[in-house]
Design a protein around this motif. Structure first.
Motif, short mmCIF file in Angstrom:
data_model
loop_
_atom_site.label_atom_id
_atom_site.label_comp_id
_atom_site.label_asym_id
_atom_site.label_seq_id
_atom_site.Cartn_x
_atom_site.Cartn_y
_atom_site.Cartn_z
N ALA A 79 0.83 -1.20 0.00
CA ALA A 79 0.00 0.00 0.00
C ALA A 79 0.87 1.25 0.00
O ALA A 79 1.99 1.25 0.51
CB ALA A 79 -0.91 -0.01 1.22
N TYR A 80 0.35 2.30 -0.62
CA TYR A 80 0.93 3.64 -0.49
C TYR A 80 -0.03 4.39 0.42
O TYR A 80 -1.11 4.80 -0.04
CB TYR A 80 1.02 4.33 -1.85
CG TYR A 80 1.89 3.62 -2.85
CD1 TYR A 80 3.27 3.76 -2.83
CD2 TYR A 80 1.33 2.80 -3.83
CE1 TYR A 80 4.09 3.12 -3.76
CE2 TYR A 80 2.13 2.16 -4.78
CZ TYR A 80 3.50 2.32 -4.73
OH TYR A 80 4.29 1.69 -5.65
N GLY A 81 0.30 4.55 1.68
CA GLY A 81 -0.67 5.15 2.61
C GLY A 81 -1.94 4.32 2.63
O GLY A 81 -1.90 3.13 2.87
N GLY B 189 -0.30 -2.41 -10.85
CA GLY B 189 0.50 -2.81 -9.69
C GLY B 189 1.77 -3.58 -10.05
O GLY B 189 2.43 -4.15 -9.18
N LYS B 190 2.14 -3.55 -11.32
CA LYS B 190 3.30 -4.32 -11.77
C LYS B 190 4.61 -3.77 -11.21
O LYS B 190 5.42 -4.50 -10.66
CB LYS B 190 3.36 -4.32 -13.31
CG LYS B 190 2.07 -4.79 -13.98
CD LYS B 190 2.16 -4.78 -15.50
CE LYS B 190 2.43 -3.43 -16.15
NZ LYS B 190 1.36 -2.41 -15.95
N THR B 191 4.78 -2.46 -11.36
CA THR B 191 6.01 -1.83 -10.86
C THR B 191 6.09 -1.96 -9.34
O THR B 191 7.16 -2.25 -8.78
CB THR B 191 6.05 -0.34 -11.28
OG1 THR B 191 6.12 -0.28 -12.70
CG2 THR B 191 7.25 0.37 -10.69
N ASP C 106 11.76 -4.02 -15.66
CA ASP C 106 10.53 -3.24 -15.65
C ASP C 106 10.36 -2.48 -16.97
O ASP C 106 11.08 -1.51 -17.23
CB ASP C 106 10.52 -2.27 -14.46
CG ASP C 106 9.12 -1.76 -14.15
OD1 ASP C 106 8.21 -1.97 -14.98
OD2 ASP C 106 8.92 -1.16 -13.08
N GLU C 107 9.41 -2.91 -17.76
CA GLU C 107 9.05 -2.27 -19.02
C GLU C 107 10.23 -1.91 -19.92
O GLU C 107 10.39 -0.74 -20.30
CB GLU C 107 8.23 -1.01 -18.76
CG GLU C 107 6.97 -1.36 -18.01
CD GLU C 107 5.75 -0.61 -18.48
OE1 GLU C 107 5.80 0.00 -19.55
OE2 GLU C 107 4.75 -0.67 -17.77
N PRO C 108 11.01 -2.89 -20.28
CA PRO C 108 12.16 -2.57 -21.14
C PRO C 108 11.76 -2.03 -22.51
O PRO C 108 12.53 -1.31 -23.11
CB PRO C 108 12.89 -3.92 -21.28
CG PRO C 108 11.87 -4.96 -20.96
CD PRO C 108 10.95 -4.33 -19.96
N GLU D 37 5.69 -5.92 -18.37
CA GLU D 37 5.48 -5.30 -19.68
C GLU D 37 4.06 -4.82 -19.88
O GLU D 37 3.11 -5.45 -19.44
CB GLU D 37 5.79 -6.31 -20.80
CG GLU D 37 7.18 -6.18 -21.39
CD GLU D 37 7.47 -4.82 -22.02
OE1 GLU D 37 6.54 -4.13 -22.46
OE2 GLU D 37 8.64 -4.43 -22.04
N GLN D 38 3.93 -3.69 -20.56
CA GLN D 38 2.61 -3.29 -21.06
C GLN D 38 2.40 -3.86 -22.45
O GLN D 38 1.27 -4.03 -22.89
CB GLN D 38 2.51 -1.78 -21.12
CG GLN D 38 2.14 -1.20 -19.78
CD GLN D 38 1.64 0.22 -19.90
OE1 GLN D 38 0.75 0.51 -20.69
NE2 GLN D 38 2.23 1.09 -19.13
N ASN D 39 3.50 -4.14 -23.12
CA ASN D 39 3.41 -4.76 -24.43
C ASN D 39 3.21 -6.27 -24.25
O ASN D 39 4.15 -7.06 -24.26
CB ASN D 39 4.68 -4.47 -25.23
CG ASN D 39 4.57 -4.96 -26.66
OD1 ASN D 39 3.86 -5.94 -26.94
ND2 ASN D 39 5.23 -4.28 -27.56
P1 ATP Z 1 2.70 1.46 -14.87
O1 ATP Z 1 2.84 0.64 -16.06
O2 ATP Z 1 2.00 2.74 -15.11
O3 ATP Z 1 3.96 1.62 -14.06
P2 ATP Z 1 1.94 -0.48 -12.93
O4 ATP Z 1 1.11 -1.66 -13.24
O5 ATP Z 1 3.38 -0.69 -12.81
O6 ATP Z 1 1.66 0.65 -13.97
P3 ATP Z 1 2.10 0.70 -10.35
O7 ATP Z 1 3.08 1.73 -10.79
O8 ATP Z 1 2.59 -0.41 -9.53
O9 ATP Z 1 1.35 0.11 -11.60
O10 ATP Z 1 0.90 1.44 -9.60
C1 ATP Z 1 -0.16 0.76 -8.94
C2 ATP Z 1 -1.05 1.75 -8.22
O11 ATP Z 1 -0.35 2.39 -7.17
C3 ATP Z 1 -1.58 2.88 -9.11
O12 ATP Z 1 -2.91 3.13 -8.74
C4 ATP Z 1 -0.68 4.04 -8.79
O13 ATP Z 1 -1.35 5.26 -8.97
C5 ATP Z 1 -0.37 3.80 -7.33
N1 ATP Z 1 0.97 4.33 -6.99
C6 ATP Z 1 2.13 4.00 -7.57
N2 ATP Z 1 3.18 4.65 -6.99
C7 ATP Z 1 2.63 5.41 -6.02
C8 ATP Z 1 3.18 6.31 -5.05
N3 ATP Z 1 4.50 6.54 -4.96
N4 ATP Z 1 2.32 6.91 -4.21
C9 ATP Z 1 0.97 6.68 -4.28
N5 ATP Z 1 0.41 5.84 -5.15
C10 ATP Z 1 1.21 5.20 -6.01
#
Ligand code: ATP
Length: 237
Positions: free
Chosen positions: A12-14, A41-43, A161-163, A193-195
């Motif tokens: 979680a972020y907060g 939520g991949k990253t 991550d997303e190369p 990947e998004q691709n």
């Molecule tokens: P992307 O391809 O855009 O990176 P993703 O699948 O990797 O997408 P994440 O970056 O993991 O997704 O984000 C997942 C959720 O967490 C999203 O709703 C995003 O807005 C939220 N989020 C990501 N980083 C933060 C942060 N530092 N603070 C608050 N919320 C965040």
């Protein structure tokens, strides 16, 4: 036992829960991909595996060792390295200096030279331009540098991550074929990947993430053939 085991992971972020209880495995020697749209939520998942974020609950095991309370710099020494989204190379530093940063956990100079040679073999352009500031590179070349930097710690598991982000189709092919080469050389890869098309063609297994949950999994081939995946991620139907 799988090389990487992620169990009921929540991050979680907060108050915002970005990863809502996901479980998946990466077997040694495989390329496994996490696909899904922006914000799935991949990253967040990758950054939690590499220790840059802490889970609110759940567990991560690498080669049987619990990772989720280990500091990020220690995780690198255990054999896990990340090539981050957006590459995050240091533009004013030379190619070689950027690569040296990836080897920070190394103390033996001989191994450093060996690793540098391996990276130059994978990406000859990095050798040609080793003294050039990395900021002058094209997107594809910067991606090579980010991957090369991660490989400098000689990881057994590479988190990518997303190369393909922002790359031309040709450069994307080049990067994906390098992922295959790394696999053939014995590196296990977790690829975000998004691709979806490119990632699933390459991957032994894939997991589809949607707003923090895994909604589908299977072999790369199965997912490529799935109607749901084709409609939602491959722009068909
Ligand atoms: P992307 O391809 O855009 O990176 P993703 O699948 O990797 O997408 P994440 O970056 O993991 O997704 O984000 C997942 C959720 O967490 C999203 O709703 C995003 O807005 C939220 N989020 C990501 N980083 C933060 C942060 N530092 N603070 C608050 N919320 C965040």
């Amino acid at each position: 036992m799988a090389m990487l085991e992620v169990k009921d992971l929540r991050v979680a972020y907060g108050k915002i829960e970005a990863v809502k209880g996901i479980s998946f495995e990466v077997e040694e020697g495989q390329v496994v991909t996490l696909i899904g749209t922006n914000g799935a939520g991949k990253t967040t998942t990758l950054r939690t595996i590499s220790g840059l974020l802490r889970p609110s609950s759940g567990a991560i095991y690498f080669e049987g060792k619990r990772l989720d309370q280990v500091p990020a710099h220690k995780i690198v020494t255990l054999g896990v390295a990340q090539s981050p989204e957006g590459r995050r190379i240091f533009p004013r530093m030379t190619v070689e200096e950027n690569l040296m940063l990836g080897a920070f956990s190394r103390t033996d100079h001989g191994a450093f030279t060996e690793d540098l040679d391996r990276v130059f073999e994978l990406f000859p352009i990095l050798q040609e331009r080793r003294a050039q500031p990395a900021g002058t590179f094209s997107g594809g070349e910067q991606q090579m540098l980010a991957m090369g930097r991660a490989m400098m710690s000689r990881p057994r598991l590479l988190l990518l991550d997303e190369p393909s982000m922002g790359l031309s189709p040709l450069m994307m092919k080049r990067i994906m074929s390098t992922v295959k080469t790394l696999q053939e050389q014995g590196t296990t890869v977790l690829l975000v990947e998004q691709n979806a098309n490119a990632a699933l063609k390459l991957a032994d297994r894939g997991y589809v993430l949607e707003v923090g949950s895994i909604v589908l999994s299977g072999t790369g081939r199965e997912l490529l053939a799935s109607d749901d995946v084709r409609k939602a991620y491959l722009g068909e139907g």
